[in-house]
Design a protein around this motif. Structure first.
Motif, PDB file in Angstrom:
ATOM      1  N   ALA A 168       0.872  -0.834  -0.079  1.00 17.67           N
ATOM      2  CA  ALA A 168       0.202   0.400   0.112  1.00 17.67           C
ATOM      3  C   ALA A 168       0.616   1.085   0.007  1.00 17.67           C
ATOM      4  CB  ALA A 168      -0.905  -0.318   0.996  1.00 17.67           C
ATOM      5  N   ARG A 169       1.969   0.969   1.150  1.00 16.16           N
ATOM      6  CA  ARG A 169       2.861   2.279   0.743  1.00 16.16           C
ATOM      7  C   ARG A 169       2.987   2.327  -0.340  1.00 16.16           C
ATOM      8  NH1 ARG A 169       4.203   5.239   4.533  1.00 16.16           N
ATOM      9  NH2 ARG A 169       3.594   4.685   6.795  1.00 16.16           N
ATOM     10  N   LYS A 170       3.846   1.039  -1.290  1.00 19.34           N
ATOM     11  CA  LYS A 170       4.159   1.327  -2.513  1.00 19.34           C
ATOM     12  C   LYS A 170       3.302   2.140  -3.696  1.00 19.34           C
ATOM     13  CE  LYS A 170       7.687  -2.374  -2.046  1.00 19.34           C
ATOM     14  NZ  LYS A 170       8.628  -3.258  -2.909  1.00 19.34           N
ATOM     15  N   GLN A 171       2.377   1.590  -3.593  1.00 21.48           N
ATOM     16  CA  GLN A 171       1.118   2.013  -4.715  1.00 21.48           C
ATOM     17  C   GLN A 171       1.102   4.126  -4.134  1.00 21.48           C
ATOM     18  OE1 GLN A 171      -2.447   0.498  -3.969  1.00 21.48           O
ATOM     19  NE2 GLN A 171      -3.413   1.232  -5.458  1.00 21.48           N
ATOM     20  N   VAL A 172       0.828   4.271  -3.009  1.00 17.48           N
ATOM     21  CA  VAL A 172       1.031   5.381  -2.382  1.00 17.48           C
ATOM     22  C   VAL A 172       2.040   6.166  -3.254  1.00 17.48           C
ATOM     23  CG1 VAL A 172       1.017   7.349  -0.575  1.00 17.48           C
ATOM     24  CG2 VAL A 172      -0.888   5.117  -0.817  1.00 17.48           C
ATOM     25  N   GLY A 173       3.001   5.692  -3.197  1.00 19.29           N
ATOM     26  CA  GLY A 173       4.741   6.015  -3.949  1.00 19.29           C
ATOM     27  C   GLY A 173       4.376   6.228  -5.304  1.00 19.29           C
ATOM     28  N   ARG A 174       4.108   5.335  -6.157  1.00 23.88           N
ATOM     29  CA  ARG A 174       3.704   5.618  -7.358  1.00 23.88           C
ATOM     30  C   ARG A 174       3.534   6.580  -7.574  1.00 23.88           C
ATOM     31  NH1 ARG A 174       4.034  -0.237  -6.260  1.00 23.88           N
ATOM     32  NH2 ARG A 174       1.506  -0.281  -6.627  1.00 23.88           N
ATOM     33  N   MET A 175       1.479   6.925  -6.537  1.00 22.01           N
ATOM     34  CA  MET A 175       0.325   7.808  -6.616  1.00 22.01           C
ATOM     35  C   MET A 175       1.238   9.288  -6.881  1.00 22.01           C
ATOM     36  SD  MET A 175      -2.961   6.525  -6.501  1.00 22.01           S
ATOM     37  CE  MET A 175      -2.341   5.584  -4.850  1.00 22.01           C
ATOM     38  N   GLU A 176       2.057   9.820  -5.864  1.00 23.76           N
ATOM     39  CA  GLU A 176       2.934  10.321  -5.642  1.00 23.76           C
ATOM     40  C   GLU A 176       3.611  11.171  -6.334  1.00 23.76           C
ATOM     41  OE1 GLU A 176       4.982   9.799  -2.492  1.00 23.76           O
ATOM     42  OE2 GLU A 176       3.104  11.271  -0.370  1.00 23.76           O
ATOM     43  N   ALA A 177       4.370  10.223  -7.682  1.00 20.79           N
ATOM     44  CA  ALA A 177       4.972   9.603  -8.396  1.00 20.79           C
ATOM     45  C   ALA A 177       4.523  10.453  -9.699  1.00 20.79           C
ATOM     46  CB  ALA A 177       5.712   9.017  -8.493  1.00 20.79           C
ATOM     47  N   LYS A 178       3.220   9.994  -9.749  1.00 16.62           N
ATOM     48  CA  LYS A 178       2.273  10.445 -10.992  1.00 16.62           C
ATOM     49  C   LYS A 178       1.842  11.558 -10.822  1.00 16.62           C
ATOM     50  CE  LYS A 178      -0.613   9.333 -13.816  1.00 16.62           C
ATOM     51  NZ  LYS A 178       0.047   8.771 -15.983  1.00 16.62           N
ATOM     52  N   ALA A 179       1.779  12.046  -9.581  1.00 14.95           N
ATOM     53  CA  ALA A 179       0.864  13.149  -9.507  1.00 14.95           C
ATOM     54  C   ALA A 179       1.866  14.180  -9.669  1.00 14.95           C
ATOM     55  CB  ALA A 179       0.169  13.606  -7.948  1.00 14.95           C
ATOM     56  N   PHE A 180       2.901  14.150  -8.927  1.00 17.23           N
ATOM     57  CA  PHE A 180       3.795  15.141  -9.737  1.00 17.23           C
ATOM     58  C   PHE A 180       4.441  14.795 -11.189  1.00 17.23           C
ATOM     59  CE2 PHE A 180       8.562  15.746 -10.500  1.00 17.23           C
ATOM     60  CZ  PHE A 180       8.450  17.168  -9.571  1.00 17.23           C
ATOM     61  N   GLN A 181       4.375  14.268 -11.951  1.00 16.71           N
ATOM     62  CA  GLN A 181       4.630  13.823 -13.127  1.00 16.71           C
ATOM     63  C   GLN A 181       3.564  14.629 -14.062  1.00 16.71           C
ATOM     64  OE1 GLN A 181       4.543  10.322 -15.221  1.00 16.71           O
ATOM     65  NE2 GLN A 181       6.079  10.908 -16.852  1.00 16.71           N
ATOM     66  N   GLU A 182       2.569  14.803 -13.519  1.00 17.83           N
ATOM     67  CA  GLU A 182       0.966  14.920 -13.835  1.00 17.83           C
ATOM     68  C   GLU A 182       1.225  17.085 -13.402  1.00 17.83           C
ATOM     69  OE1 GLU A 182      -1.435  14.099 -15.526  1.00 17.83           O
ATOM     70  OE2 GLU A 182      -1.037  12.158 -15.492  1.00 17.83           O
ATOM     71  N   LYS A 183       1.509  17.511 -12.637  1.00 13.56           N
ATOM     72  CA  LYS A 183       1.569  18.403 -12.122  1.00 13.56           C
ATOM     73  C   LYS A 183       2.770  19.170 -12.992  1.00 13.56           C
ATOM     74  CE  LYS A 183       0.161  19.995  -8.059  1.00 13.56           C
ATOM     75  NZ  LYS A 183       0.413  19.966  -6.664  1.00 13.56           N
ATOM     76  N   ASN A 184       3.871  19.039 -12.962  1.00 14.37           N
ATOM     77  CA  ASN A 184       4.685  19.063 -14.149  1.00 14.37           C
ATOM     78  C   ASN A 184       4.704  19.350 -15.350  1.00 14.37           C
ATOM     79  OD1 ASN A 184       7.203  20.156 -13.717  1.00 14.37           O
ATOM     80  ND2 ASN A 184       7.551  18.295 -15.210  1.00 14.37           N
ATOM     81  N   ALA A 185       3.376  18.586 -16.019  1.00 15.22           N
ATOM     82  CA  ALA A 185       3.291  18.595 -17.658  1.00 15.22           C
ATOM     83  C   ALA A 185       2.387  19.601 -17.693  1.00 15.22           C
ATOM     84  CB  ALA A 185       2.279  16.993 -18.033  1.00 15.22           C
ATOM     85  N   LEU A 186       1.200  19.581 -16.974  1.00 13.90           N
ATOM     86  CA  LEU A 186       0.606  20.999 -16.470  1.00 13.90           C
ATOM     87  C   LEU A 186       1.460  22.184 -17.228  1.00 13.90           C
ATOM     88  CD1 LEU A 186      -2.136  19.224 -14.156  1.00 13.90           C
ATOM     89  CD2 LEU A 186      -2.853  19.396 -16.260  1.00 13.90           C
ATOM     90  N   THR A 187       2.175  22.214 -15.812  1.00 16.57           N
ATOM     91  CA  THR A 187       2.749  23.295 -15.642  1.00 16.57           C
ATOM     92  C   THR A 187       3.579  24.242 -17.334  1.00 16.57           C
ATOM     93  OG1 THR A 187       3.498  22.971 -13.517  1.00 16.57           O
ATOM     94  CG2 THR A 187       4.798  24.578 -15.087  1.00 16.57           C
ATOM     95  N   LYS A 188       4.284  22.712 -17.669  1.00 16.65           N
ATOM     96  CA  LYS A 188       5.330  22.696 -19.123  1.00 16.65           C
ATOM     97  C   LYS A 188       3.553  23.058 -20.557  1.00 16.65           C
ATOM     98  CE  LYS A 188       8.946  19.889 -18.007  1.00 16.65           C
ATOM     99  NZ  LYS A 188       9.484  19.204 -18.562  1.00 16.65           N
ATOM    100  N   ARG A 189       2.394  22.468 -20.198  1.00 15.76           N
ATOM    101  CA  ARG A 189       1.442  22.830 -21.256  1.00 15.76           C
ATOM    102  C   ARG A 189       1.052  24.522 -21.302  1.00 15.76           C
ATOM    103  NH1 ARG A 189      -4.849  20.431 -20.772  1.00 15.76           N
ATOM    104  NH2 ARG A 189      -4.300  22.451 -19.644  1.00 15.76           N
ATOM    105  N   GLN A 190       0.673  24.638 -19.949  1.00 16.63           N
ATOM    106  CA  GLN A 190       0.312  26.324 -19.815  1.00 16.63           C
ATOM    107  C   GLN A 190       1.347  26.735 -20.119  1.00 16.63           C
ATOM    108  OE1 GLN A 190      -3.055  27.128 -18.792  1.00 16.63           O
ATOM    109  NE2 GLN A 190      -1.785  29.380 -18.242  1.00 16.63           N
ATOM    110  N   GLU A 191       3.213  27.048 -20.002  1.00 17.26           N
ATOM    111  CA  GLU A 191       3.618  28.110 -20.487  1.00 17.26           C
ATOM    112  C   GLU A 191       3.775  27.540 -22.344  1.00 17.26           C
ATOM    113  OE1 GLU A 191       7.149  26.169 -18.846  1.00 17.26           O
ATOM    114  OE2 GLU A 191       7.159  26.714 -16.687  1.00 17.26           O
ATOM    115  N   ALA A 192       3.224  26.364 -22.447  1.00 18.46           N
ATOM    116  CA  ALA A 192       3.836  26.476 -23.818  1.00 18.46           C
ATOM    117  C   ALA A 192       2.441  27.112 -24.685  1.00 18.46           C
ATOM    118  CB  ALA A 192       3.298  24.916 -24.548  1.00 18.46           C
ATOM    119  N   GLU A 193       1.216  26.780 -23.468  1.00 22.30           N
ATOM    120  CA  GLU A 193       0.186  28.171 -24.272  1.00 22.30           C
ATOM    121  C   GLU A 193       0.007  29.086 -24.036  1.00 22.30           C
ATOM    122  OE1 GLU A 193      -3.167  26.331 -22.117  1.00 22.30           O
ATOM    123  OE2 GLU A 193      -3.404  24.668 -23.254  1.00 22.30           O
ATOM    124  N   THR A 194       1.001  29.518 -23.136  1.00 24.47           N
ATOM    125  CA  THR A 194       0.881  30.841 -23.252  1.00 24.47           C
ATOM    126  C   THR A 194       2.210  31.683 -24.272  1.00 24.47           C
ATOM    127  OG1 THR A 194       0.890  31.213 -20.523  1.00 24.47           O
ATOM    128  CG2 THR A 194       2.728  32.905 -21.611  1.00 24.47           C
TER     129      THR A 194
END
Length: 361
Positions: A203-229
């Motif tokens: 369960a801890r590993k699953q949470v850790g993977r989702m933390e990494a996934k959430a970070f990747q998603e947020k980072n990608a959203l930031t880059k997409r916003q920069e590209a749109e701007t």
């Protein structure tokens, strides 16, 4: 219960001795009588002796008996009131709560002995474990749904919060206690945390993977916003450019912004949404870039034609000229016209200018 309490007896006895000492010779008999009366009250059972009765017991022997001492003795001889009971009741409750709190501290040396001797005392811990386990499972499922099947940036943000909450619930579970199943509690309430340490680690590993996934998603959203701007700014710069150089700079920035969209991780929500918009962005860019390229080509043809025409005009000055020179002049005019005829009709403004020059030449 005796009619005279020990405390009241002591107060009256001390005052009687003081009075006897003050009166001097002959007061010993009076003191003995008072002591005998007080002892009799101590041996009697019934209602507590009140101040009036206590006063009658001593003042006939010692008329100067201190009334303040009588008052204190009467106060001490009263039965415990409600306030006294409440006070000691509160002390008992606080003591019990403190003992339970200590027993439920998250330390194995404390909890293990208690769980073997008096597991019922650990009910708060059992409730907490049950709630935290249920909370961890629920938050993990919610986070998985929100992050891995996101439909908007808000889903990613909420999923990140759920991951944090799930991590907090897991942190609150004592790993050493996972294999322990309190029979009484599980019989009454049912236990939901019956999983092994390995499952807890999973369960801890699953949470850790989702933390990494959430970070990747947020980072990608930031880059997409920069590209749109950047894309929006490039469009504005292109429309505002008054020179060919300015337009070319804006087109280069436009291309860079489109490249940023293409570089977004395709497995992320930002990457997937960008891939859906990318064909339209590229189509708009190609249209603008094509127009710009056509305009630049037209400008090149017109400039070359004007150069040939200028040279022909210069050679034709100060006639008469020999036939060979006129032939050279004719060739220059023909080359100027040939350059102009290469202008693409799609470039309306440049094509009109080219046709006007052809008519002149």
């Amino acid at each position: 219960m005796p009619r005279l309490s020990d405390r009241a007896y002591k107060i009256l006895l001390d005052e009687a001795k003081r009075c006897a000492k003050k009166e001097g010779i002959g007061s010993d008999v009076q003191l003995k009588i008072v002591i005998k009366r007080l002892e009799k009250l101590r041996q009697q059972s019934g209602d507590y002796a009140r101040k009036t009765e206590l006063q009658q017991t001593v003042q006939d022997m010692f008329p100067e008996f201190d009334t303040q001492a009588l008052h204190k003795a009467a106060q001490a001889n009263r039965p415990p009131g409600l306030g006294w009971k409440v006070k000691w009741g509160l002390i008992g409750v606080v003591g019990a709560v403190g003992a339970i709190w200590v027993a439920n501290l998250p330390y194995p040396p404390i909890r293990r002995p208690v769980s073997q001797v008096a597991p019922i005392v650990l009910l708060p811990s059992f409730f907490s474990m049950d709630q935290n386990y249920r909370g961890a499972i629920a938050k993990v499922e919610q986070a998985d749904q929100l992050i891995n099947q996101a439909t908007s940036a808000a889903d990613i943000e909420l999923g990140t919060e759920k991951v944090t909450q799930a991590q907090n619930h897991l942190d609150a579970l004592p790993v050493w206690f996972l294999g322990y199943e309190p029979k009484t509690y599980c019989t009454l309430f049912g236990c939901s945390w019956r999983f092994t340490v390995d499952e807890f680690a999973t369960a801890r590993k699953q949470v850790g993977r989702m933390e990494a996934k959430a970070f990747q998603e947020k980072n990608a959203l930031t880059k997409r916003q920069e590209a749109e701007t950047a894309l929006s700014q490039a469009k504005q710069d292109y429309q505002a450019a008054s020179t060919e150089e300015g337009k070319q700079t804006a087109i280069a920035q436009w291309q860079t912004a489109i490249d940023q969209f293409a570089q977004l991780p395709p497995q992320t929500f930002a990457g997937k949404s960008a891939q859906q918009k990318l064909p339209a962005y590229q189509r708009d860019f190609q249209k603008v870039a094509g127009v710009a390229a056509n305009t630049q080509t037209t400008s090149t043809f017109v400039s070359a034609a004007k150069a040939y025409a200028m040279q022909a005009a210069e050679l034709s000055q100060n006639p008469p000229h020999p036939a060979s020179k006129w032939q050279e002049i004719i060739l220059l005019w023909e080359e100027a016209i040939r350059q102009l005829r290469q202008v693409n009709p799609d470039n309306r403004e440049g094509y009109v200018e080219a046709q006007q020059l052809i008519a002149q030449y």
